[in-house]
Motif scaffolding. Structure first.
Motif, PDB file in Angstrom:
ATOM      1  N   LEU A  34     -24.125  17.510 -25.672  1.00  0.00           N
ATOM      2  CA  LEU A  34     -24.604  16.705 -24.541  1.00  0.00           C
ATOM      3  C   LEU A  34     -23.634  16.791 -23.367  1.00  0.00           C
ATOM      4  CD1 LEU A  34     -26.735  14.544 -23.567  1.00  0.00           C
ATOM      5  CD2 LEU A  34     -25.070  12.845 -24.296  1.00  0.00           C
ATOM      6  N   VAL A  35     -22.337  16.704 -23.655  1.00  0.00           N
ATOM      7  CA  VAL A  35     -21.334  16.783 -22.584  1.00  0.00           C
ATOM      8  C   VAL A  35     -21.316  18.186 -21.972  1.00  0.00           C
ATOM      9  CG1 VAL A  35     -18.873  16.570 -22.032  1.00  0.00           C
ATOM     10  CG2 VAL A  35     -19.944  14.931 -23.584  1.00  0.00           C
ATOM     11  N   ARG A  36     -21.519  19.199 -22.794  1.00  0.00           N
ATOM     12  CA  ARG A  36     -21.522  20.569 -22.286  1.00  0.00           C
ATOM     13  C   ARG A  36     -22.740  20.837 -21.381  1.00  0.00           C
ATOM     14  NH1 ARG A  36     -16.836  21.384 -22.751  1.00  0.00           N
ATOM     15  NH2 ARG A  36     -15.747  22.274 -24.535  1.00  0.00           N
ATOM     16  N   THR A  37     -23.861  20.182 -21.641  1.00  0.00           N
ATOM     17  CA  THR A  37     -25.106  20.509 -20.924  1.00  0.00           C
ATOM     18  C   THR A  37     -25.537  19.445 -19.916  1.00  0.00           C
ATOM     19  OG1 THR A  37     -26.401  19.542 -22.735  1.00  0.00           O
ATOM     20  CG2 THR A  37     -25.987  21.917 -22.818  1.00  0.00           C
ATOM     21  N   LYS A  38     -25.165  18.181 -20.156  1.00  0.00           N
ATOM     22  CA  LYS A  38     -25.586  17.088 -19.271  1.00  0.00           C
ATOM     23  C   LYS A  38     -24.372  16.258 -18.856  1.00  0.00           C
ATOM     24  CE  LYS A  38     -30.226  17.116 -21.218  1.00  0.00           C
ATOM     25  NZ  LYS A  38     -31.222  16.402 -22.043  1.00  0.00           N
ATOM     26  N   ALA A  39     -24.202  15.092 -19.460  1.00  0.00           N
ATOM     27  CA  ALA A  39     -23.011  14.270 -19.189  1.00  0.00           C
ATOM     28  C   ALA A  39     -22.898  13.182 -20.245  1.00  0.00           C
ATOM     29  CB  ALA A  39     -23.078  13.644 -17.795  1.00  0.00           C
ATOM     30  N   GLY A  40     -21.661  12.820 -20.548  1.00  0.00           N
ATOM     31  CA  GLY A  40     -21.412  11.778 -21.527  1.00  0.00           C
ATOM     32  C   GLY A  40     -20.358  10.800 -21.034  1.00  0.00           C
ATOM     33  N   LEU A  41     -20.385   9.614 -21.652  1.00  0.00           N
ATOM     34  CA  LEU A  41     -19.544   8.500 -21.222  1.00  0.00           C
ATOM     35  C   LEU A  41     -18.514   8.201 -22.311  1.00  0.00           C
ATOM     36  CD1 LEU A  41     -19.724   6.710 -18.671  1.00  0.00           C
ATOM     37  CD2 LEU A  41     -21.131   5.134 -20.000  1.00  0.00           C
ATOM     38  N   PHE A  42     -17.242   8.183 -21.930  1.00  0.00           N
ATOM     39  CA  PHE A  42     -16.143   7.960 -22.866  1.00  0.00           C
ATOM     40  C   PHE A  42     -15.384   6.695 -22.485  1.00  0.00           C
ATOM     41  CE2 PHE A  42     -16.855  12.466 -22.490  1.00  0.00           C
ATOM     42  CZ  PHE A  42     -16.561  13.050 -23.709  1.00  0.00           C
ATOM     43  N   ASP A  43     -15.025   5.904 -23.487  1.00  0.00           N
ATOM     44  CA  ASP A  43     -14.079   4.803 -23.282  1.00  0.00           C
ATOM     45  C   ASP A  43     -12.683   5.353 -23.529  1.00  0.00           C
ATOM     46  OD1 ASP A  43     -12.591   2.482 -23.215  1.00  0.00           O
ATOM     47  OD2 ASP A  43     -13.419   1.646 -25.069  1.00  0.00           O
ATOM     48  N   VAL A  44     -11.871   5.421 -22.490  1.00  0.00           N
ATOM     49  CA  VAL A  44     -10.484   5.877 -22.650  1.00  0.00           C
ATOM     50  C   VAL A  44      -9.507   4.790 -22.193  1.00  0.00           C
ATOM     51  CG1 VAL A  44     -10.795   8.368 -22.732  1.00  0.00           C
ATOM     52  CG2 VAL A  44     -10.827   7.254 -20.534  1.00  0.00           C
ATOM     53  N   SER A  45      -9.944   3.545 -22.365  1.00  0.00           N
ATOM     54  CA  SER A  45      -9.122   2.408 -21.948  1.00  0.00           C
ATOM     55  C   SER A  45      -7.881   2.227 -22.811  1.00  0.00           C
ATOM     56  CB  SER A  45      -9.952   1.118 -21.993  1.00  0.00           C
ATOM     57  OG  SER A  45     -11.099   1.232 -21.198  1.00  0.00           O
ATOM     58  N   HIS A  46      -7.816   2.952 -23.938  1.00  0.00           N
ATOM     59  CA  HIS A  46      -6.621   2.863 -24.784  1.00  0.00           C
ATOM     60  C   HIS A  46      -5.441   3.625 -24.189  1.00  0.00           C
ATOM     61  CE1 HIS A  46      -8.546   6.603 -25.691  1.00  0.00           C
ATOM     62  NE2 HIS A  46      -7.670   6.965 -26.598  1.00  0.00           N
ATOM     63  N   MET A  47      -5.693   4.501 -23.232  1.00  0.00           N
ATOM     64  CA  MET A  47      -4.605   5.239 -22.594  1.00  0.00           C
ATOM     65  C   MET A  47      -3.640   4.269 -21.912  1.00  0.00           C
ATOM     66  SD  MET A  47      -5.298   8.495 -23.137  1.00  0.00           S
ATOM     67  CE  MET A  47      -4.627   9.558 -21.872  1.00  0.00           C
ATOM     68  N   GLY A  48      -2.381   4.682 -21.793  1.00  0.00           N
ATOM     69  CA  GLY A  48      -1.381   3.820 -21.167  1.00  0.00           C
ATOM     70  C   GLY A  48      -1.185   4.155 -19.703  1.00  0.00           C
ATOM     71  N   GLU A  49      -0.824   3.156 -18.923  1.00  0.00           N
ATOM     72  CA  GLU A  49      -0.512   3.347 -17.498  1.00  0.00           C
ATOM     73  C   GLU A  49       0.850   2.733 -17.201  1.00  0.00           C
ATOM     74  OE1 GLU A  49      -4.831   3.733 -17.975  1.00  0.00           O
ATOM     75  OE2 GLU A  49      -3.598   1.954 -18.327  1.00  0.00           O
ATOM     76  N   ILE A  50       1.726   3.535 -16.630  1.00  0.00           N
ATOM     77  CA  ILE A  50       3.081   3.089 -16.299  1.00  0.00           C
ATOM     78  C   ILE A  50       3.319   3.365 -14.813  1.00  0.00           C
ATOM     79  CG2 ILE A  50       5.542   3.419 -16.744  1.00  0.00           C
ATOM     80  CD1 ILE A  50       4.667   4.344 -19.622  1.00  0.00           C
ATOM     81  N   LEU A 103     -19.897  -1.757 -15.501  1.00  0.00           N
ATOM     82  CA  LEU A 103     -19.919  -0.361 -15.055  1.00  0.00           C
ATOM     83  C   LEU A 103     -20.434   0.545 -16.166  1.00  0.00           C
ATOM     84  CD1 LEU A 103     -19.306   1.796 -12.970  1.00  0.00           C
ATOM     85  CD2 LEU A 103     -16.925   1.823 -13.760  1.00  0.00           C
ATOM     86  N   TRP A 104     -19.965   0.336 -17.370  1.00  0.00           N
ATOM     87  CA  TRP A 104     -20.408   1.106 -18.543  1.00  0.00           C
ATOM     88  C   TRP A 104     -21.928   0.987 -18.710  1.00  0.00           C
ATOM     89  CZ3 TRP A 104     -18.052   4.132 -22.325  1.00  0.00           C
ATOM     90  CH2 TRP A 104     -18.702   4.260 -23.559  1.00  0.00           C
ATOM     91  N   ARG A 105     -22.423  -0.243 -18.649  1.00  0.00           N
ATOM     92  CA  ARG A 105     -23.871  -0.454 -18.825  1.00  0.00           C
ATOM     93  C   ARG A 105     -24.679   0.184 -17.700  1.00  0.00           C
ATOM     94  NH1 ARG A 105     -24.431  -6.737 -21.068  1.00  0.00           N
ATOM     95  NH2 ARG A 105     -23.558  -6.305 -23.146  1.00  0.00           N
ATOM     96  N   LYS A 106     -24.166   0.096 -16.477  1.00  0.00           N
ATOM     97  CA  LYS A 106     -24.884   0.668 -15.331  1.00  0.00           C
ATOM     98  C   LYS A 106     -24.984   2.180 -15.451  1.00  0.00           C
ATOM     99  CE  LYS A 106     -26.957   0.190 -11.337  1.00  0.00           C
ATOM    100  NZ  LYS A 106     -28.223  -0.553 -11.220  1.00  0.00           N
ATOM    101  N   LEU A 107     -23.897   2.823 -15.880  1.00  0.00           N
ATOM    102  CA  LEU A 107     -23.916   4.282 -16.020  1.00  0.00           C
ATOM    103  C   LEU A 107     -24.883   4.712 -17.123  1.00  0.00           C
ATOM    104  CD1 LEU A 107     -20.136   5.048 -15.497  1.00  0.00           C
ATOM    105  CD2 LEU A 107     -22.031   5.904 -14.098  1.00  0.00           C
ATOM    106  N   LEU A 108     -24.960   3.956 -18.198  1.00  0.00           N
ATOM    107  CA  LEU A 108     -25.931   4.269 -19.250  1.00  0.00           C
ATOM    108  C   LEU A 108     -27.354   4.012 -18.775  1.00  0.00           C
ATOM    109  CD1 LEU A 108     -24.164   2.936 -22.476  1.00  0.00           C
ATOM    110  CD2 LEU A 108     -24.478   5.313 -21.769  1.00  0.00           C
TER     111      LEU A 108
END
Length: 368
Positions: free
Chosen positions: A41-57, A209-214
């Motif tokens: 799906l990501v290769r042909t259309k688009a997909g939504l990922f939660d990457v909120s676990h990443m750190g920001e410094i 935002l997540w719900r709107k994109l879906l």
């Protein structure tokens, strides 16, 4: 009682029946559908990922740029505000503390986006080395949720709700504005090999935002994507995974990241890397294609007869290419394309061939 952390989107993952696993101390969705279907799906259309676990410094102060430049091997000093750079951050021995994205927010502020599993280690490292610089180092991870929207039609869909002109954001640049009326930082970056964006918002803004994109993407096939497909996608594009391709022992030169190392400036670990650059490395990360359908897993030995000549860092059967592929550290005599090697798979040696990387190039925009 679980000690695992949860992102602001955790309940959304449960609602969407995501399979939840422990990832770097976080309860994260491995998959919602089959990993192969999510990958395609990501290769042909688009997909939504939660990457909120990443750190920001955040690094703030008069010396923010010079200190950021000293921390990483790539150049921050030559960047313009609004640009992003990918870089290893090395220790004194040239090993990789982490691979990071550095956002140049202004002349006195940068934002380091770091791997979830390394966030505390990275913060301690950045803080410890800041003594001689006029800066403040802040862990601001709790201030952000991060959603990645990846795939060939990501811009088309996101532009429907973005007040930020997405077509004006080049690859590895960012802009600040509103998306769906929500204050956001939008960067043209990702970890899939496809075009797309990473959207940083306040945690409370993540669910709407997540719900709107879906909602707006659903009719065009957009679905949530889990960590399983995130790994298969990054692997095909030959993006590094810390703990597999990168660690605090192997250097960026061994990992094939010489393009990220700028020897015309000072940085931690420079002396070791400069010597290695002059003398060459014993091992280097290369791509191999395995004959048949055997999977070369992380840690499997690469052999030539009775001699161990390397080890696998990541391997899988590529959903896009229909081949069993691996990234592996190989001894110098085995780097040439077409070289035949063996992979020790559960006691049996399977033939393999050194091949060109990246294995796959998708819709991701080039920097040129």
């Amino acid at each position: 009682m679980s000690d695992l952390k949860r992102t602001p989107l955790y309940k959304e993952h449960l609602r969407l029946k995501g399979k939840i696993v422990d990832f770097a101390g976080w309860e994260m969705p491995l998959q919602f559908d089959s990993i192969i279907e999510e990958h395609n799906l990501v290769r042909t259309k688009a997909g939504l990922f939660d990457v909120s676990h990443m750190g920001e410094i955040e690094i703030v102060g008069p010396a923010a740029i010079s200190y950021s430049d000293y921390l990483v091997t790539n150049s921050v000093a030559t960047m313009k505000n609004g640009e992003i750079v990918y870089s290893p951050m090395c220790n004194e021995k040239g090993g990789v503390v982490d691979d990071v994205l550095v956002y140049r927010i202004s002349n006195n502020k940068t934002l380091f986006v770091v791997n979830a599993s390394n966030k505390d280690k990275d913060y301690d490292w950045i803080h410890k080395n800041s003594k001689d610089f006029e800066v403040q180092v802040k862990d601001v991870s709790d201030n952000y949720a991060q959603i990645a929207f990846q795939g060939p039609i990501a811009e088309e869909i996101l532009s429907e709700i973005s007040q930020v002109r997405l077509d004006q954001i080049p690859f590895y640049h960012f802009a600040e504005g509103r998306v769906n009326g929500i204050k956001a930082l939008v960067s043209r970056t990702g970890y899939t090999g496809e075009d797309g964006f990473e959207i940083y918002t306040e945690p409370d803004a993540a669910v709407p935002l997540w719900r709107k994109l879906l909602e707006i993407g659903g009719p065009k096939g957009v679905k949530p994507i889990g960590l399983g497909a995130r790994d298969t996608l990054r692997f095909e594009a030959c993006y590094m995974l810390y703990g597999n391709e990168l660690n605090d022992q192997n250097t960026p030169l061994e990992a094939g990241l010489k393009w990220t190392v700028k020897f015309d400036k000072n940085f931690i670990g420079k002396d070791v890397l400069a010597k290695q650059n002059e003398e060459g490395t014993e091992y280097r990360l290369k791509g191999i294609e395995i004959t048949g359908k055997a999977i070369a897993r992380h840690g499997y030995e690469i052999v030539d007869g009775d001699n161990v000549i390397g080890w696998v860092s990541s391997g899988l059967f590529s959903p896009t290419l229909g081949k069993s592929l691996a990234l592996a550290y190989l001894k110098k005599d085995y780097w040439k394309l077409g070289t035949q090697v063996g992979v020790s798979v559960r006691g049996k040696v399977v033939p393999a061939t050194v091949v060109k990387t990246p294995f796959y190039r998708g819709s991701v925009k080039s920097k040129g």
